[in-house]
Design a protein around this motif. Structure first.
Motif, short mmCIF file in Angstrom:
data_model
loop_
_atom_site.label_atom_id
_atom_site.label_comp_id
_atom_site.label_asym_id
_atom_site.label_seq_id
_atom_site.Cartn_x
_atom_site.Cartn_y
_atom_site.Cartn_z
N UNK A 102 11.45 6.22 4.07
CA UNK A 102 10.00 6.02 4.15
C UNK A 102 9.37 6.20 2.77
N UNK A 103 8.58 5.21 2.35
CA UNK A 103 7.91 5.32 1.05
C UNK A 103 6.43 4.96 1.16
N UNK A 104 5.60 5.72 0.43
CA UNK A 104 4.14 5.48 0.50
C UNK A 104 3.74 4.16 -0.12
N UNK A 105 4.53 3.73 -1.14
CA UNK A 105 4.15 2.51 -1.84
C UNK A 105 5.19 1.42 -1.57
N UNK A 106 5.22 0.38 -2.38
CA UNK A 106 6.03 -0.78 -2.06
C UNK A 106 7.28 -0.93 -2.90
N UNK A 134 5.14 10.65 12.28
CA UNK A 134 3.96 9.78 12.38
C UNK A 134 3.56 9.38 10.97
N UNK A 135 3.42 8.09 10.76
CA UNK A 135 3.04 7.61 9.43
C UNK A 135 1.79 6.75 9.52
N UNK A 136 1.07 6.72 8.41
CA UNK A 136 -0.11 5.85 8.32
C UNK A 136 0.26 4.66 7.42
N UNK A 137 -0.01 3.48 7.87
CA UNK A 137 0.21 2.28 7.07
C UNK A 137 -0.68 2.35 5.83
N UNK A 138 -0.14 2.02 4.67
CA UNK A 138 -0.93 2.08 3.44
C UNK A 138 -1.03 0.70 2.80
N UNK A 139 -1.91 0.61 1.83
CA UNK A 139 -2.00 -0.58 0.98
C UNK A 139 -2.16 -0.06 -0.45
N UNK A 159 -5.18 0.20 -8.94
CA UNK A 159 -4.39 1.00 -9.88
C UNK A 159 -2.95 1.18 -9.41
N UNK A 160 -2.61 0.56 -8.28
CA UNK A 160 -1.23 0.67 -7.77
C UNK A 160 -1.00 1.94 -6.96
N UNK A 161 -2.07 2.65 -6.63
CA UNK A 161 -1.94 3.86 -5.80
C UNK A 161 -2.05 3.50 -4.33
N UNK A 162 -1.39 4.30 -3.47
CA UNK A 162 -1.44 3.98 -2.04
C UNK A 162 -2.71 4.54 -1.42
N UNK A 163 -3.33 3.72 -0.55
CA UNK A 163 -4.50 4.21 0.20
C UNK A 163 -4.25 3.93 1.69
N UNK A 164 -4.65 4.88 2.51
CA UNK A 164 -4.42 4.75 3.95
C UNK A 164 -5.27 3.64 4.55
N UNK A 165 -4.70 2.96 5.56
CA UNK A 165 -5.46 1.89 6.23
C UNK A 165 -6.02 2.37 7.56
N UNK A 166 -5.63 3.55 8.00
CA UNK A 166 -6.10 4.06 9.29
C UNK A 166 -5.15 3.71 10.43
N UNK A 167 -4.27 2.76 10.23
CA UNK A 167 -3.32 2.36 11.29
C UNK A 167 -2.12 3.32 11.25
N UNK A 168 -1.81 3.93 12.39
CA UNK A 168 -0.66 4.84 12.42
C UNK A 168 0.39 4.35 13.41
N UNK A 169 1.62 4.78 13.19
CA UNK A 169 2.69 4.48 14.14
C UNK A 169 3.77 5.55 14.02
N UNK A 170 4.69 5.57 14.98
CA UNK A 170 5.71 6.63 15.03
C UNK A 170 7.07 6.07 14.67
N UNK A 171 7.80 6.84 13.85
CA UNK A 171 9.20 6.49 13.55
C UNK A 171 10.06 7.54 14.27
#
Ligand SMILES: Cc1cc2nc3c(=O)[nH]c(=O)nc-3n(C[C@H](O)[C@H](O)[C@H](O)COP(=O)(O)OP(=O)(O)OC[C@H]3O[C@@H](n4cnc5c(N)ncnc54)[C@H](O)[C@@H]3O)c2cc1C
Length: 437
Positions: free
Chosen positions: A191-195, A279-284, A288-300
Protein backbone atom coordinates in the motif's frame (compact mmCIF):
# COMPACT_ATOMS: atom_id res chain seq x y z
CA UNK A 1 47.49 8.91 22.35
CA UNK A 2 43.90 9.87 21.50
CA UNK A 3 41.02 7.69 22.65
CA UNK A 4 37.72 7.42 20.77
CA UNK A 5 34.51 5.55 21.53
CA UNK A 6 32.26 4.79 18.56
CA UNK A 7 28.82 3.69 19.79
CA UNK A 8 27.25 1.26 17.34
CA UNK A 9 28.88 -1.35 15.10
CA UNK A 10 26.76 -0.93 11.97
CA UNK A 11 28.14 0.50 8.73
CA UNK A 12 28.35 4.06 10.08
CA UNK A 13 30.30 2.97 13.17
CA UNK A 14 32.75 0.86 11.18
CA UNK A 15 33.36 3.45 8.45
CA UNK A 16 33.98 6.11 11.10
CA UNK A 17 36.40 3.88 12.99
CA UNK A 18 38.17 3.08 9.72
CA UNK A 19 38.48 6.79 8.92
CA UNK A 20 39.72 7.67 12.43
CA UNK A 21 42.29 4.86 12.28
CA UNK A 22 43.55 6.24 8.95
CA UNK A 23 43.60 9.84 10.21
CA UNK A 24 45.47 9.13 13.45
CA UNK A 25 47.47 5.99 12.59
CA UNK A 26 49.18 4.62 15.71
CA UNK A 27 48.33 7.77 17.66
CA UNK A 28 44.75 6.69 18.46
CA UNK A 29 42.88 3.83 20.09
CA UNK A 30 39.32 3.31 19.01
CA UNK A 31 36.66 1.26 20.79
CA UNK A 32 33.53 0.28 18.85
CA UNK A 33 30.86 -0.41 21.46
CA UNK A 34 27.56 -2.19 20.70
CA UNK A 35 24.64 -3.18 22.87
CA UNK A 36 24.40 -6.50 21.04
CA UNK A 37 27.04 -9.18 21.64
CA UNK A 38 27.82 -9.35 17.90
CA UNK A 39 28.76 -6.66 15.38
CA UNK A 40 27.40 -5.16 12.11
CA UNK A 41 24.00 -3.67 13.05
CA UNK A 42 21.54 -3.78 10.17
CA UNK A 43 23.97 -5.68 7.94
CA UNK A 44 23.24 -8.67 10.11
CA UNK A 45 19.77 -7.84 11.46
CA UNK A 46 18.18 -5.67 8.73
CA UNK A 47 19.45 -6.52 5.24
CA UNK A 48 17.31 -9.32 3.86
CA UNK A 49 18.63 -12.84 4.51
CA UNK A 50 18.29 -13.71 0.80
CA UNK A 51 20.60 -10.80 -0.16
CA UNK A 52 23.87 -12.43 0.88
CA UNK A 53 26.04 -10.49 -1.56
CA UNK A 54 25.07 -7.24 0.21
CA UNK A 55 25.91 -8.68 3.62
CA UNK A 56 29.40 -9.52 2.34
CA UNK A 57 30.39 -5.87 2.98
CA UNK A 58 31.00 -6.94 6.60
CA UNK A 59 34.28 -8.55 5.44
CA UNK A 60 35.63 -5.04 4.97
CA UNK A 61 34.60 -4.24 8.54
CA UNK A 62 36.39 -7.37 9.78
CA UNK A 63 39.64 -5.90 8.53
CA UNK A 64 38.99 -2.72 10.53
CA UNK A 65 38.37 -4.71 13.71
CA UNK A 66 41.47 -6.83 13.16
CA UNK A 67 43.77 -3.93 12.29
CA UNK A 68 45.13 -3.39 15.83
CA UNK A 69 43.90 0.17 16.38
CA UNK A 70 40.21 -0.71 16.70
CA UNK A 71 38.66 -2.90 19.38
CA UNK A 72 35.08 -4.28 19.40
CA UNK A 73 33.15 -4.41 22.68
CA UNK A 74 29.70 -6.00 22.43
CA UNK A 75 26.98 -6.49 25.01
CA UNK A 76 27.47 -2.95 26.35
CA UNK A 77 24.35 -0.78 26.04
CA UNK A 78 25.31 2.88 26.21
CA UNK A 79 22.79 4.74 28.34
CA UNK A 80 22.35 1.64 30.53
CA UNK A 81 25.68 -0.11 31.26
CA UNK A 82 27.58 3.16 30.90
CA UNK A 83 26.43 6.76 30.46
CA UNK A 84 27.43 9.30 27.84
CA UNK A 85 28.90 11.51 30.59
CA UNK A 86 31.11 8.65 31.78
CA UNK A 87 32.29 7.97 28.22
CA UNK A 88 33.07 11.65 27.69
CA UNK A 89 35.26 11.56 30.80
CA UNK A 90 37.16 8.53 29.48
CA UNK A 91 37.50 9.34 25.76
CA UNK A 92 38.59 12.37 23.72
CA UNK A 93 35.68 11.85 21.35
CA UNK A 94 32.41 9.91 21.60
CA UNK A 95 30.73 9.22 18.27
CA UNK A 96 27.14 7.99 18.25
CA UNK A 97 26.44 5.53 15.44
CA UNK A 98 23.37 4.02 17.05
CA UNK A 99 21.22 3.97 13.91
CA UNK A 100 17.44 4.43 13.87
CA UNK A 101 16.05 1.10 15.07
CA UNK A 102 12.60 2.24 16.30
CA UNK A 103 9.58 2.00 14.01
CA UNK A 104 7.64 5.18 13.28
CA UNK A 105 4.03 4.81 14.37
CA UNK A 106 1.21 4.88 11.82
CA UNK A 107 -0.84 7.08 14.12
CA UNK A 108 -4.19 5.47 13.20
CA UNK A 109 -6.79 3.66 15.29
CA UNK A 110 -6.32 -0.07 15.57
CA UNK A 111 -2.56 -0.05 15.18
CA UNK A 112 -2.14 -1.79 18.53
CA UNK A 113 -4.28 -4.77 17.49
CA UNK A 114 -2.55 -8.16 17.34
CA UNK A 115 -1.38 -8.74 13.79
CA UNK A 116 -0.04 -5.20 13.30
CA UNK A 117 3.76 -4.97 13.43
CA UNK A 118 6.43 -2.49 12.46
CA UNK A 119 9.08 -3.46 9.96
CA UNK A 120 11.93 -3.24 12.52
CA UNK A 121 10.17 -5.92 14.54
CA UNK A 122 9.19 -8.05 11.55
CA UNK A 123 12.60 -7.81 9.86
CA UNK A 124 14.29 -8.41 13.23
CA UNK A 125 12.16 -11.54 13.66
CA UNK A 126 13.26 -13.22 10.43
CA UNK A 127 16.85 -12.03 10.94
CA UNK A 128 17.15 -13.34 14.53
CA UNK A 129 17.50 -9.98 16.30
CA UNK A 130 17.51 -10.76 20.05
CA UNK A 131 14.79 -8.16 20.77
CA UNK A 132 12.37 -9.42 18.12
CA UNK A 133 13.10 -13.11 17.57
CA UNK A 134 10.12 -14.00 19.78
CA UNK A 135 7.66 -11.89 17.77
CA UNK A 136 5.78 -14.87 16.32
CA UNK A 137 3.80 -12.83 13.74
CA UNK A 138 0.29 -13.97 12.82
CA UNK A 139 0.65 -15.80 9.50
CA UNK A 140 -2.57 -17.81 9.75
CA UNK A 141 -4.76 -15.56 7.56
CA UNK A 142 -4.99 -15.54 3.76
CA UNK A 143 -4.03 -11.88 3.30
CA UNK A 144 -1.32 -9.47 4.46
CA UNK A 145 -0.83 -5.75 3.86
CA UNK A 146 2.58 -4.10 3.71
CA UNK A 147 2.44 -0.31 4.13
CA UNK A 148 5.14 1.72 2.39
CA UNK A 149 6.65 2.15 -1.05
CA UNK A 150 10.36 1.72 -0.32
CA UNK A 151 12.79 -1.19 -0.44
CA UNK A 152 11.97 -2.34 3.10
CA UNK A 153 8.35 -2.91 2.00
CA UNK A 154 9.69 -4.91 -0.95
CA UNK A 155 11.91 -7.00 1.35
CA UNK A 156 8.96 -7.79 3.62
CA UNK A 157 6.63 -8.66 0.72
CA UNK A 158 9.27 -10.86 -0.93
CA UNK A 159 10.05 -12.72 2.32
CA UNK A 160 6.32 -13.38 2.81
CA UNK A 161 6.05 -14.56 -0.80
CA UNK A 162 9.00 -16.92 -1.18
CA UNK A 163 8.79 -20.68 -1.09
CA UNK A 164 10.99 -22.63 1.31
CA UNK A 165 13.27 -23.69 -1.54
CA UNK A 166 13.84 -20.07 -2.52
CA UNK A 167 15.57 -19.42 0.83
CA UNK A 168 18.40 -21.80 -0.04
CA UNK A 169 21.72 -20.03 0.51
CA UNK A 170 20.16 -17.35 2.72
CA UNK A 171 20.81 -16.84 6.43
CA UNK A 172 17.17 -16.69 7.47
CA UNK A 173 16.77 -18.09 10.99
CA UNK A 174 15.17 -21.51 11.32
CA UNK A 175 12.18 -20.38 13.41
CA UNK A 176 11.18 -17.84 10.72
CA UNK A 177 11.77 -20.27 7.86
CA UNK A 178 9.50 -22.85 9.50
CA UNK A 179 6.75 -20.28 10.23
CA UNK A 180 6.88 -18.80 6.73
CA UNK A 181 6.73 -22.28 5.23
CA UNK A 182 3.53 -22.96 7.20
CA UNK A 183 2.07 -19.51 6.43
CA UNK A 184 -1.48 -19.34 4.99
CA UNK A 185 -0.85 -15.95 3.36
CA UNK A 186 -1.67 -15.96 -0.33
CA UNK A 187 -2.25 -12.27 -1.10
CA UNK A 188 0.19 -9.54 -0.08
CA UNK A 189 -0.96 -6.00 -0.80
CA UNK A 190 1.69 -3.27 -0.91
CA UNK A 191 0.00 0.00 0.00
CA UNK A 192 1.38 3.41 -0.98
CA UNK A 193 -0.03 6.91 -0.46
CA UNK A 194 1.27 8.15 -3.79
CA UNK A 195 1.68 6.70 -7.27
CA UNK A 196 4.15 4.68 -9.38
CA UNK A 197 6.24 7.76 -10.18
CA UNK A 198 6.74 8.56 -6.48
CA UNK A 199 8.06 5.16 -5.34
CA UNK A 200 11.35 4.82 -3.46
CA UNK A 201 11.84 1.21 -4.65
CA UNK A 202 14.97 0.41 -6.62
CA UNK A 203 14.82 -1.45 -9.93
CA UNK A 204 16.88 -4.47 -8.88
CA UNK A 205 14.67 -5.18 -5.86
CA UNK A 206 11.44 -4.60 -7.81
CA UNK A 207 12.64 -6.80 -10.67
CA UNK A 208 13.10 -9.71 -8.24
CA UNK A 209 9.34 -9.87 -7.72
CA UNK A 210 8.92 -10.84 -11.37
CA UNK A 211 11.01 -14.00 -10.88
CA UNK A 212 9.48 -15.61 -7.81
CA UNK A 213 8.66 -19.32 -8.04
CA UNK A 214 5.19 -19.22 -6.53
CA UNK A 215 4.14 -15.56 -6.62
CA UNK A 216 3.07 -13.18 -9.34
CA UNK A 217 3.10 -9.36 -8.84
CA UNK A 218 0.24 -7.26 -10.19
CA UNK A 219 -0.22 -3.53 -10.83
CA UNK A 220 -3.56 -2.03 -11.82
CA UNK A 221 -2.93 -0.47 -15.28
CA UNK A 222 -5.27 2.39 -14.29
CA UNK A 223 -2.71 3.50 -11.65
CA UNK A 224 0.06 4.01 -14.20
CA UNK A 225 0.69 7.49 -15.63
CA UNK A 226 0.88 7.73 -19.44
CA UNK A 227 4.11 6.10 -20.66
CA UNK A 228 5.43 9.40 -22.13
CA UNK A 229 5.56 10.87 -18.62
CA UNK A 230 8.31 8.39 -17.64
CA UNK A 231 10.79 10.45 -19.67
CA UNK A 232 10.91 13.09 -16.95
CA UNK A 233 11.97 10.57 -14.27
CA UNK A 234 15.54 10.04 -13.11
CA UNK A 235 17.05 6.94 -14.78
CA UNK A 236 16.78 4.76 -11.66
CA UNK A 237 13.11 5.49 -11.05
CA UNK A 238 12.41 5.05 -14.77
CA UNK A 239 13.83 1.52 -14.58
CA UNK A 240 11.71 0.79 -11.51
CA UNK A 241 8.59 2.08 -13.23
CA UNK A 242 9.37 -0.14 -16.23
CA UNK A 243 9.01 -3.12 -13.87
CA UNK A 244 5.67 -1.80 -12.63
CA UNK A 245 4.51 -1.48 -16.25
CA UNK A 246 5.52 -5.09 -16.79
CA UNK A 247 3.58 -6.14 -13.67
CA UNK A 248 0.49 -4.50 -15.20
CA UNK A 249 0.67 -6.93 -18.17
CA UNK A 250 -1.02 -10.35 -18.00
CA UNK A 251 1.32 -13.07 -16.63
CA UNK A 252 0.86 -16.76 -15.94
CA UNK A 253 -0.95 -17.19 -12.62
CA UNK A 254 0.80 -18.57 -9.52
CA UNK A 255 -0.51 -19.58 -6.08
CA UNK A 256 0.42 -16.28 -4.37
CA UNK A 257 -0.13 -12.70 -5.46
CA UNK A 258 1.56 -9.39 -4.65
CA UNK A 259 -0.91 -6.58 -5.36
CA UNK A 260 0.32 -2.98 -5.63
CA UNK A 261 -2.32 -0.63 -4.25
CA UNK A 262 -1.23 2.92 -5.12
CA UNK A 263 -2.95 6.17 -4.11
CA UNK A 264 -4.19 4.63 -0.84
CA UNK A 265 -3.65 6.23 2.59
CA UNK A 266 -4.17 4.05 5.70
CA UNK A 267 -6.77 5.60 7.99
CA UNK A 268 -7.69 2.76 10.39
CA UNK A 269 -7.20 -0.90 11.20
CA UNK A 270 -10.27 -2.89 12.16
CA UNK A 271 -10.96 -6.36 13.52
CA UNK A 272 -12.47 -8.34 16.40
CA UNK A 273 -9.59 -8.78 18.84
CA UNK A 274 -7.02 -8.82 16.01
CA UNK A 275 -6.39 -7.10 12.71
CA UNK A 276 -8.79 -8.20 9.99
CA UNK A 277 -8.74 -5.29 7.54
CA UNK A 278 -6.85 -2.12 6.72
CA UNK A 279 -9.10 0.83 5.91
CA UNK A 280 -7.57 3.18 3.37
CA UNK A 281 -8.63 6.46 1.84
CA UNK A 282 -8.21 6.88 -1.91
CA UNK A 283 -5.79 9.75 -2.62
CA UNK A 284 -4.86 11.97 -5.53
CA UNK A 285 -1.74 14.04 -6.11
CA UNK A 286 -1.78 17.80 -5.76
CA UNK A 287 0.30 20.13 -7.96
CA UNK A 288 3.34 19.64 -5.67
CA UNK A 289 3.09 15.85 -6.00
CA UNK A 290 1.80 15.39 -2.44
CA UNK A 291 -1.07 13.01 -1.70
CA UNK A 292 -4.43 14.46 -0.69
CA UNK A 293 -7.40 12.43 0.51
CA UNK A 294 -10.46 12.17 -1.74
CA UNK A 295 -12.86 11.10 1.01
CA UNK A 296 -13.49 7.70 -0.62
CA UNK A 297 -12.55 4.82 1.67
CA UNK A 298 -12.37 1.06 1.22
CA UNK A 299 -11.12 -2.00 3.10
CA UNK A 300 -8.15 -4.21 2.27
CA UNK A 301 -8.51 -7.60 3.98
CA UNK A 302 -5.37 -8.29 6.03
CA UNK A 303 -4.74 -10.26 9.21
CA UNK A 304 -1.05 -9.33 9.14
CA UNK A 305 -0.17 -5.68 8.61
CA UNK A 306 3.48 -4.65 8.44
CA UNK A 307 4.19 -0.91 8.42
CA UNK A 308 7.37 0.06 6.60
CA UNK A 309 7.10 3.83 6.92
CA UNK A 310 10.41 4.75 8.50
CA UNK A 311 12.29 4.77 11.76
CA UNK A 312 13.63 7.03 14.46
CA UNK A 313 16.69 7.03 16.71
CA UNK A 314 16.10 6.22 20.40
CA UNK A 315 17.10 8.96 22.81
CA UNK A 316 20.09 8.58 25.09
CA UNK A 317 20.26 10.53 28.36
CA UNK A 318 22.32 13.67 28.02
CA UNK A 319 22.20 13.85 24.21
CA UNK A 320 20.22 16.69 22.57
CA UNK A 321 17.47 15.35 20.30
CA UNK A 322 15.89 16.61 17.08
CA UNK A 323 12.23 15.75 17.68
CA UNK A 324 11.07 16.46 14.14
CA UNK A 325 13.87 14.55 12.43
CA UNK A 326 13.75 11.64 14.92
CA UNK A 327 17.57 11.75 15.28
CA UNK A 328 20.22 13.41 17.44
CA UNK A 329 20.37 17.21 17.10
CA UNK A 330 23.61 17.91 15.27
CA UNK A 331 25.36 20.32 12.98
CA UNK A 332 27.30 18.39 10.34
CA UNK A 333 27.71 15.48 12.77
CA UNK A 334 28.82 17.66 15.71
CA UNK A 335 26.46 17.43 18.69
CA UNK A 336 28.57 19.30 21.22
CA UNK A 337 31.93 19.32 22.91
CA UNK A 338 33.53 15.90 22.29
CA UNK A 339 30.23 14.39 21.15
CA UNK A 340 29.44 13.53 17.53
CA UNK A 341 27.02 11.41 15.50
CA UNK A 342 27.16 9.57 12.18
CA UNK A 343 24.96 7.42 9.94
CA UNK A 344 21.23 7.11 10.55
CA UNK A 345 21.61 8.61 14.04
CA UNK A 346 22.94 11.74 12.29
CA UNK A 347 20.94 11.90 9.03
CA UNK A 348 17.80 9.92 9.75
CA UNK A 349 16.87 6.60 8.13
CA UNK A 350 17.70 7.09 4.48
CA UNK A 351 20.40 6.00 2.07
CA UNK A 352 22.17 2.76 1.43
CA UNK A 353 25.01 1.10 3.31
CA UNK A 354 27.47 2.97 1.06
CA UNK A 355 25.98 6.36 1.99
CA UNK A 356 27.38 5.88 5.49
CA UNK A 357 30.96 5.81 4.23
CA UNK A 358 31.35 9.46 3.15
CA UNK A 359 29.22 10.36 6.17
CA UNK A 360 31.63 8.64 8.61
CA UNK A 361 34.71 9.96 6.82
CA UNK A 362 33.38 13.52 6.92
CA UNK A 363 32.83 13.42 10.68
CA UNK A 364 36.21 11.72 11.27
CA UNK A 365 37.93 14.47 9.27
CA UNK A 366 36.09 17.09 11.31
CA UNK A 367 37.28 15.41 14.54
CA UNK A 368 40.86 15.17 13.27
CA UNK A 369 40.79 18.89 12.44
CA UNK A 370 39.49 19.74 15.93
CA UNK A 371 41.79 17.41 17.88
CA UNK A 372 45.52 17.34 17.11
CA UNK A 373 47.24 13.96 17.49
CA UNK A 374 47.93 14.50 21.20
CA UNK A 375 47.98 17.37 23.66
CA UNK A 376 49.94 15.39 26.27
CA UNK A 377 46.89 15.26 28.51
CA UNK A 378 45.95 11.63 28.03
CA UNK A 379 42.53 10.25 28.95
CA UNK A 380 42.01 6.70 30.27
CA UNK A 381 40.14 5.42 27.22
CA UNK A 382 39.34 1.71 26.92
CA UNK A 383 41.30 0.78 30.02
CA UNK A 384 39.04 3.01 32.11
CA UNK A 385 35.95 1.54 30.45
CA UNK A 386 37.11 -2.02 31.17
CA UNK A 387 37.55 -1.17 34.86
CA UNK A 388 34.10 0.38 34.99
CA UNK A 389 32.41 -2.56 33.23
CA UNK A 390 34.13 -5.11 35.44
CA UNK A 391 32.96 -3.23 38.54
CA UNK A 392 29.41 -3.33 37.13
CA UNK A 393 29.69 -7.00 36.22
CA UNK A 394 29.03 -6.31 32.55
CA UNK A 395 30.55 -9.10 30.45
CA UNK A 396 31.62 -7.32 27.24
CA UNK A 397 32.24 -9.49 24.18
CA UNK A 398 35.36 -9.10 22.05
CA UNK A 399 35.85 -9.57 18.32
CA UNK A 400 37.35 -13.00 19.10
CA UNK A 401 34.15 -13.83 21.00
CA UNK A 402 32.19 -12.87 17.88
CA UNK A 403 34.33 -15.28 15.86
CA UNK A 404 33.54 -18.03 18.38
CA UNK A 405 29.83 -17.25 18.20
CA UNK A 406 29.99 -17.19 14.40
CA UNK A 407 31.65 -20.62 14.33
CA UNK A 408 28.97 -21.98 16.66
CA UNK A 409 26.27 -20.54 14.41
CA UNK A 410 27.73 -22.22 11.38
CA UNK A 411 27.99 -25.51 13.29
CA UNK A 412 24.34 -25.23 14.38
CA UNK A 413 23.12 -24.65 10.82
CA UNK A 414 20.68 -26.97 9.09
CA UNK A 415 20.94 -27.76 5.40
CA UNK A 416 17.94 -25.50 4.67
CA UNK A 417 18.87 -22.77 7.21
CA UNK A 418 22.55 -22.19 6.53
CA UNK A 419 23.30 -20.10 9.57
CA UNK A 420 21.39 -20.50 12.81
CA UNK A 421 21.87 -17.19 14.62
CA UNK A 422 22.20 -18.08 18.25
CA UNK A 423 22.32 -14.67 19.89
CA UNK A 424 18.58 -14.52 20.33
CA UNK A 425 18.70 -17.13 23.05
CA UNK A 426 21.09 -17.71 25.94
CA UNK A 427 23.28 -20.18 24.02
CA UNK A 428 25.75 -17.54 22.97
CA UNK A 429 26.83 -17.10 26.59
CA UNK A 430 27.31 -20.84 26.97
CA UNK A 431 29.30 -20.88 23.73
CA UNK A 432 31.69 -18.37 25.32
CA UNK A 433 31.87 -20.41 28.52
CA UNK A 434 29.67 -18.01 30.45
CA UNK A 435 26.38 -19.82 31.11
CA UNK A 436 23.59 -17.56 32.30
CA UNK A 437 22.89 -17.76 36.03
C1 LIG B 1 15.15 -3.65 6.70
C2 LIG B 1 16.32 -2.93 6.09
C3 LIG B 1 16.94 -3.46 4.98
C4 LIG B 1 18.01 -2.78 4.39
N1 LIG B 1 18.58 -3.31 3.30
C5 LIG B 1 19.59 -2.66 2.71
C6 LIG B 1 20.20 -3.20 1.54
O1 LIG B 1 19.81 -4.26 1.05
N2 LIG B 1 21.22 -2.49 0.96
C7 LIG B 1 21.66 -1.30 1.48
O2 LIG B 1 22.59 -0.69 0.93
N3 LIG B 1 21.10 -0.76 2.59
C8 LIG B 1 20.09 -1.42 3.21
N4 LIG B 1 19.51 -0.88 4.33
C9 LIG B 1 20.05 0.39 4.86
C10 LIG B 1 21.30 0.14 5.75
O3 LIG B 1 21.07 -0.97 6.56
C11 LIG B 1 21.60 1.41 6.57
O4 LIG B 1 21.99 2.44 5.66
C12 LIG B 1 22.71 1.22 7.59
O5 LIG B 1 22.62 0.03 8.31
C13 LIG B 1 22.71 2.40 8.60
O6 LIG B 1 23.88 2.24 9.35
P1 LIG B 1 24.04 2.76 10.84
O7 LIG B 1 25.41 2.30 11.25
O8 LIG B 1 23.71 4.19 10.93
O9 LIG B 1 22.92 1.99 11.71
P2 LIG B 1 22.75 0.45 12.11
O10 LIG B 1 23.17 -0.45 11.02
O11 LIG B 1 21.36 0.33 12.61
O12 LIG B 1 23.75 0.22 13.34
C14 LIG B 1 23.47 0.77 14.61
C15 LIG B 1 24.16 -0.07 15.68
O13 LIG B 1 24.08 0.63 16.92
C16 LIG B 1 23.81 -0.30 17.98
N5 LIG B 1 23.20 0.45 19.06
C17 LIG B 1 22.00 1.08 19.06
N6 LIG B 1 21.79 1.69 20.25
C18 LIG B 1 22.88 1.42 21.03
C19 LIG B 1 23.23 1.75 22.37
N7 LIG B 1 22.44 2.50 23.15
N8 LIG B 1 24.42 1.31 22.84
C20 LIG B 1 25.24 0.56 22.05
N9 LIG B 1 24.95 0.20 20.79
C21 LIG B 1 23.78 0.64 20.28
C22 LIG B 1 22.89 -1.30 17.31
O14 LIG B 1 22.86 -2.54 18.03
C23 LIG B 1 23.51 -1.43 15.93
O15 LIG B 1 24.49 -2.45 15.89
C24 LIG B 1 18.45 -1.55 4.94
C25 LIG B 1 17.82 -1.01 6.07
C26 LIG B 1 16.76 -1.69 6.64
C27 LIG B 1 16.08 -1.11 7.85
Amino acid sequence: MRHFAVIGSGPAGFYTAEALAKAYGDAAKIDIIDKLPVPYGLIRFGVAPDHQSIKAVSRRYDKVAEGGTVRFLGNVAVGEAVSIEELKQLYDGVILATGAPNDRKLGITGEDLPGVVGSAAFVGWYNGHPEFAGLDPLLDGAAAAVIGNGNVALDVARILAKTRAEFAGSDIVAHALDSLDASAIRTITIVGRRGPHQIAMTAKELGELGHLDGTVPHVDPADLPVAEADGALDPGTRKSVAHLRDFAQPHADKPKHIEFDFFARPVAIEGEGRAERLIVERTALDAAGQSIGTGETYAIPASLIVSCIGYHTPRIDGVPYDERGGKFANDGGVIGDGLYCVGWARRGPSGTIGTNRPDGYEVAECIAALLPASDGNEKRGGEGLDTLLTARMVRATSFDDWRTIEAAETAAARPDAPREKIVYHADWLAVLGHPQP
